[in-house]
Design an enzyme around this catalytic site. Sequence first.
Site, short mmCIF file in Angstrom:
data_model
loop_
_atom_site.label_atom_id
_atom_site.label_comp_id
_atom_site.label_asym_id
_atom_site.label_seq_id
_atom_site.Cartn_x
_atom_site.Cartn_y
_atom_site.Cartn_z
CD GLU A 27 -29.15 26.99 16.54
OE1 GLU A 27 -28.50 26.63 15.54
OE2 GLU A 27 -30.17 27.70 16.48
CE LYS A 88 -28.45 25.45 7.89
NZ LYS A 88 -29.09 26.45 7.02
CB VAL A 108 -33.66 24.28 15.27
CG1 VAL A 108 -34.86 23.79 16.07
CG2 VAL A 108 -33.28 25.70 15.68
CG ASP A 140 -36.13 26.95 1.47
OD1 ASP A 140 -36.01 26.18 2.45
OD2 ASP A 140 -35.30 27.82 1.18
CB SER A 142 -36.63 24.98 8.17
OG SER A 142 -35.67 24.44 9.05
CB ALA A 143 -35.16 19.60 8.17
CG ASP A 144 -35.02 24.00 12.10
OD1 ASP A 144 -34.17 23.11 11.95
OD2 ASP A 144 -34.75 25.22 12.21
CE LYS A 161 -33.62 36.27 11.79
NZ LYS A 161 -33.29 34.90 12.20
N1 PSU Z 1 -32.68 31.52 12.35
C1 PSU Z 1 -31.92 32.43 12.99
N2 PSU Z 1 -30.64 32.16 13.28
C2 PSU Z 1 -30.08 30.97 12.95
C3 PSU Z 1 -30.90 29.99 12.30
C4 PSU Z 1 -32.18 30.31 12.02
O1 PSU Z 1 -32.41 33.50 13.29
O2 PSU Z 1 -28.90 30.76 13.23
C5 PSU Z 1 -30.30 28.66 11.99
C6 PSU Z 1 -30.81 27.61 12.99
O3 PSU Z 1 -29.77 26.71 13.25
C7 PSU Z 1 -31.90 26.92 12.22
C8 PSU Z 1 -31.34 26.95 10.83
O4 PSU Z 1 -32.15 25.60 12.64
O5 PSU Z 1 -30.75 28.22 10.72
C9 PSU Z 1 -32.41 26.74 9.80
O6 PSU Z 1 -31.81 26.57 8.57
P1 PSU Z 1 -32.70 26.08 7.33
O7 PSU Z 1 -33.62 27.22 7.07
O8 PSU Z 1 -31.68 25.88 6.25
O9 PSU Z 1 -33.36 24.83 7.78
MN MN Z 2 -34.23 25.50 3.50
#
Ligand code: PSU
Ligand code: MN
Length: 307
Positions: A27, A88, A108, A140, A142-144, A161
């Site tokens: 990524e 992003k 991701v 909140d 993540s869409a992941d 984490k």
């Molecule tokens: N966690 C990490 N390092 C990162 C990310 C997550 O330790 O760089 C990044 C990844 O690209 C992950 C994104 O897909 O943050 C998730 O963002 P959000 O929580 O906004 O979905």
């Molecule tokens: Mn988010």
Amino acid sequence: MNLTEYLDFSDEVMQGIKENKAIVALESTIISHGMPYPQNVETAKNVESIIRDLGAVPATIAIINGRIKIGLNEEDLEFMGKEKNILKASRRDLPVIISKKLNAATTVASTMICANLAGIKVFVTGGTGGVHRGGENSFDISADLQELAKTNVAVVSAGAKSILDLNLTMEYLETFGVPVIGFGTDELPAFYSRKSGIKANYKLDTPKEVAEMLKVKWDLGLEGGAIIANPIPEEYSMDSKIINKAIEDALDEADEKGITGKEVTPFLLSKIKDLTEGKSLKSNIQLVYNNAKVGAKIAIELHKISD
Ligand code: PSU
Ligand code: MN
């Protein structure tokens, strides 16, 4: 759809496909929003070398001028690491970013989407998103996690984490049928440290076993990805008291400043780095290298048994 309408394959990836090699997706949000320059570019290059040395082909994914890049050259990597105005892109962002010909790093979720379009089955990163602490109120999430539920790409990470609520994240993944495999461990690793106190769903010990599991999953039409959670090497793992204190302080500051939406994760990562005087960055870099080794081997094993 003709793939070439949207996707550009790098020469290296093209060559790898021709030579019937295993390809590993990487990524770019970790480059543009997860680490500072120049460590981000240096790390990205080293990760690619690790994958090459093991006999697989790295394909770092990003959106440049609205083109989905499958594989970045040195100049692209430098651009993604240095340029300030890189967006992003998660799933919801892709349509506008591509139609407006913008530049964006892929998360991701969106890396999985692009990897899947390109026929790549294994993806290496540091950490995935998840259900944030307080997610039961803020929503909140993540869409992941949704992407893991529906797109057939395996994600090698170092666990999640504790900026996230790991229990809620595990519950969410269970509901959506995403296996969380401890690689050589019974426990879900916690990114900067090897232990979270939470059990992984299963322990698998070798890349071959992981590849066999993935083959079964997809042969049976069980859509979605899997998380292969690979613990950080002992010598780089952080004292959990120090890292947890930094995480707490970073979360408090994000709260005070009213940080929301897609800014949350990058803000926390950068704060944690400052609060640990760069120690978290060092660990972060090493765990990605370690994931690259495992991911390349899984990709090679899976490639052997795929038709
Ligand atoms: N966690 C990490 N390092 C990162 C990310 C997550 O330790 O760089 C990044 C990844 O690209 C992950 C994104 O897909 O943050 C998730 O963002 P959000 O929580 O906004 O979905
Ligand atoms: Mn988010």
